[in-house]
Design an enzyme around this catalytic site. Sequence first.
Site, PDB file in Angstrom:
ATOM      1  N   CYS A  89       0.908  -1.120   0.059  1.00  0.00           N
ATOM      2  CA  CYS A  89      -0.011  -0.016   0.061  1.00  0.00           C
ATOM      3  C   CYS A  89       0.834   1.320  -0.044  1.00  0.00           C
ATOM      4  O   CYS A  89       1.348   1.404  -1.181  1.00  0.00           O
ATOM      5  CB  CYS A  89      -1.004  -0.129   1.210  1.00  0.00           C
ATOM      6  SG  CYS A  89      -2.276   1.038   0.903  1.00  0.00           S
ATOM      7  N   HIS A 197      -3.201  -5.732   1.149  1.00  0.00           N
ATOM      8  CA  HIS A 197      -2.595  -5.912   2.390  1.00  0.00           C
ATOM      9  C   HIS A 197      -2.592  -7.541   2.649  1.00  0.00           C
ATOM     10  O   HIS A 197      -3.516  -7.989   3.284  1.00  0.00           O
ATOM     11  CB  HIS A 197      -3.244  -5.267   3.567  1.00  0.00           C
ATOM     12  CG  HIS A 197      -3.086  -3.755   3.584  1.00  0.00           C
ATOM     13  ND1 HIS A 197      -1.999  -3.190   4.142  1.00  0.00           N
ATOM     14  CD2 HIS A 197      -3.734  -2.865   2.953  1.00  0.00           C
ATOM     15  CE1 HIS A 197      -2.289  -1.802   4.216  1.00  0.00           C
ATOM     16  NE2 HIS A 197      -3.220  -1.481   3.349  1.00  0.00           N
ATOM     17  N   GLU A 199      -0.416  -9.006   5.042  1.00  0.00           N
ATOM     18  CA  GLU A 199      -0.573  -9.015   6.247  1.00  0.00           C
ATOM     19  C   GLU A 199      -1.585  -8.995   6.978  1.00  0.00           C
ATOM     20  O   GLU A 199      -1.747  -9.340   8.340  1.00  0.00           O
ATOM     21  CB  GLU A 199       0.574  -8.073   6.952  1.00  0.00           C
ATOM     22  CG  GLU A 199      -0.145  -6.590   7.280  1.00  0.00           C
ATOM     23  CD  GLU A 199      -0.268  -5.756   5.848  1.00  0.00           C
ATOM     24  OE1 GLU A 199      -0.547  -4.524   6.024  1.00  0.00           O
ATOM     25  OE2 GLU A 199       0.047  -6.173   4.813  1.00  0.00           O
TER      26      GLU A 199
END
Length: 226
Positions: A89, A197, A199
């Site tokens: 991002c 994302h 994660e």
Amino acid sequence: MGFTAAVITFPGSNCDRDMAVAIEDITGGTVHRVWHGDSDLPEGLDFIGLPGGFSYGDYLRSGAMAARSRIMQAVIAQAARGVAVLGVCNGFQVLTEAGLLPGALLRNGGQRFVCRDIALTVGTSQSLFTNGFFKDQRITIPVAHHDGNFYADADTLDRLEGEDRVAFRYAEPVNGSQRAIAGVLNDAGNVLGMMPHPERMIEPAHGGSDGRVVFESVLRAVGVSA
């Protein structure tokens, strides 16, 4: 020797802890938290993460000021040595602004912030970050961005595709990115920028674990034990 990583924190980062926790959970390795004003990175790194957020409040352009932080010279040097670098991002925006990746991230088509789980297709399985997927595999990873519209000139786009450097594509309309590009690799294959994302999607409690494969792929590729 175990897996060793660094996660950079810029003023305005808000996903640095998420990335550090994900790396620790998946690799069992050591994660160093590094401040943007530091001059040096720890020795012997296997991985560097540039997290999401709004570095410097997105002044000028998203990622433009962070790309000129003191620590980025060390990141650029480590990338040149072949260390794996993942920008997610805002981290993707920083990588383009720093010249580590081609193209630019523009304001989303429709001028709206997009925050939801989205479908992606895997553009290549032949990379340090995607070797745990198969090409054209459909996966789900969340996005949360206002400036994720990937832009590059036609020659650059053709080169990215011809050199198998498109890591991920959007499988549905998201932000207007050219050729639906969601993530790209550098020419050496050790730097990946992606707007989604990973994660945030590493275990069933998150709604899925497709993002986990990105980190597992790196661990497998660098060939060190967790």
